[in-house]
Write an enzyme that holds these catalytic residues in place. Structure first.
Site, PDB file in Angstrom:
ATOM      1  N   HIS A  49      56.492  66.921  51.508  1.00 29.46           N
ATOM      2  CA  HIS A  49      56.355  67.156  52.945  1.00 29.46           C
ATOM      3  C   HIS A  49      57.693  66.864  53.638  1.00 29.46           C
ATOM      4  O   HIS A  49      58.604  66.289  53.039  1.00 29.46           O
ATOM      5  CB  HIS A  49      55.240  66.272  53.543  1.00 29.46           C
TER       6      HIS A  49
HETATM    7  C1  T46 Z   1      56.772  59.653  53.263  1.00 32.69           C
HETATM    8  C2  T46 Z   1      56.868  59.211  51.849  1.00 32.69           C
HETATM    9  C3  T46 Z   1      58.188  58.623  51.491  1.00 32.69           C
HETATM   10  C4  T46 Z   1      48.291  55.865  55.973  1.00 32.69           C
HETATM   11  O1  T46 Z   1      47.092  55.785  56.291  1.00 32.69           O
HETATM   12  N1  T46 Z   1      49.239  55.193  56.681  1.00 32.69           N
HETATM   13  C5  T46 Z   1      50.552  55.245  56.369  1.00 32.69           C
HETATM   14  O2  T46 Z   1      51.377  54.609  57.057  1.00 32.69           O
HETATM   15  C6  T46 Z   1      50.947  56.060  55.251  1.00 32.69           C
HETATM   16  C7  T46 Z   1      52.423  56.158  54.882  1.00 32.69           C
HETATM   17  C8  T46 Z   1      49.995  56.740  54.552  1.00 32.69           C
HETATM   18  N2  T46 Z   1      48.676  56.640  54.896  1.00 32.69           N
HETATM   19  C9  T46 Z   1      47.661  57.323  54.100  1.00 32.69           C
HETATM   20  C10 T46 Z   1      47.707  58.853  54.199  1.00 32.69           C
HETATM   21  C11 T46 Z   1      47.173  59.290  52.864  1.00 32.69           C
HETATM   22  O3  T46 Z   1      45.760  59.343  52.900  1.00 32.69           O
HETATM   23  O4  T46 Z   1      47.871  57.011  52.740  1.00 32.69           O
HETATM   24  C12 T46 Z   1      47.580  58.146  51.921  1.00 32.69           C
HETATM   25  C13 T46 Z   1      48.758  58.500  51.033  1.00 32.69           C
HETATM   26  O5  T46 Z   1      49.793  59.060  51.847  1.00 32.69           O
HETATM   27  P1  T46 Z   1      50.712  60.252  51.347  1.00 32.69           P
HETATM   28  O6  T46 Z   1      49.948  61.139  50.449  1.00 32.69           O
HETATM   29  O7  T46 Z   1      51.352  60.871  52.553  1.00 32.69           O
HETATM   30  O8  T46 Z   1      51.790  59.438  50.484  1.00 32.69           O
HETATM   31  P2  T46 Z   1      53.193  59.955  49.927  1.00 32.69           P
HETATM   32  O9  T46 Z   1      53.630  58.951  48.939  1.00 32.69           O
HETATM   33  O10 T46 Z   1      53.102  61.370  49.499  1.00 32.69           O
HETATM   34  O11 T46 Z   1      54.174  59.907  51.217  1.00 32.69           O
HETATM   35  C14 T46 Z   1      54.504  58.675  51.800  1.00 32.69           C
HETATM   36  C15 T46 Z   1      54.422  58.775  53.329  1.00 32.69           C
HETATM   37  O12 T46 Z   1      53.117  59.228  53.710  1.00 32.69           O
HETATM   38  C16 T46 Z   1      55.438  59.745  53.881  1.00 32.69           C
HETATM   39  O13 T46 Z   1      55.532  59.613  55.286  1.00 32.69           O
HETATM   40  O14 T46 Z   1      57.749  60.082  53.853  1.00 32.69           O
HETATM   41  O15 T46 Z   1      55.826  58.308  51.438  1.00 32.69           O
END
Ligand code: T46
Length: 133
Positions: A49
């Site tokens: 993303h």
């Molecule tokens: C990024 C990279 C480096 C939350 O509820 N609160 C939060 O502050 C975050 C970061 C995530 N979440 C929830 C949203 C999803 O249901 O945690 C779950 C996993 O998030 P995501 O799939 O977006 O995780 P990554 O590792 O793909 O991305 C994360 C961050 O979301 C993103 O902003 O830049 O790490």
């Protein structure tokens, strides 16, 4: 994109090391949120993303992982393997994280609270957002 990598201040003595990161001094934003990613499966890839407005610093404080960064015209891969070094991921930068070692802990300093509306999770939408399509 070497300019995105930054080494933070470090204090080392014979008992160990300490790294300091101060908001608006060592990172160019107020830190409103801190989160960390760990226990990542060896073959897993995360991210996929870009953010519309969010600014972040990614620091692998233990172990290592790789980060692909893509601003729409230039792509770069960085290996984060130094707890003293971080990569700046600003708005409009597609990013993916992978090759996490077993013990890797990826610490993220973010300029704002979590907001799903700030995410662009489709690469075509990303290119459209940055005006490349
Ligand atoms: C990024 C990279 C480096 C939350 O509820 N609160 C939060 O502050 C975050 C970061 C995530 N979440 C929830 C949203 C999803 O249901 O945690 C779950 C996993 O998030 P995501 O799939 O977006 O995780 P990554 O590792 O793909 O991305 C994360 C961050 O979301 C993103 O902003 O830049 O790490």
């Amino acid at each position: 994109m070497e300019e995105l990598l930054k080494k933070f201040k470090q204090s080392v003595n014979d008992t160990g090391a300490l790294t300091v990161i101060e908001a608006q001094k060592d990172v160019p934003f107020e830190i409103k949120r801190v989160y960390y990613i760990y226990n990542v499966e060896q073959d897993a890839r995360r991210g996929f993303h870009a953010h519309k407005k969010l600014e972040q610093y990614l620091i692998c404080v233990n172990g290592s992982c790789k980060v692909d960064i893509d601003d729409g015209s230039e792509k770069s891969t960085v290996c984060l393997d130094n707890p003293n070094e971080g990569i700046y991921v600003g708005p409009k930068m597609w990013h993916e994280m992978y090759d996490f070692t077993d013990e890797a802990v990826l610490l993220v300093l973010a300029s704002d609270y979590y907001d799903e509306a700030d995410y662009i999770r489709n690469y075509g939408d990303f290119l459209q957002f940055i005006g490349m399509e």
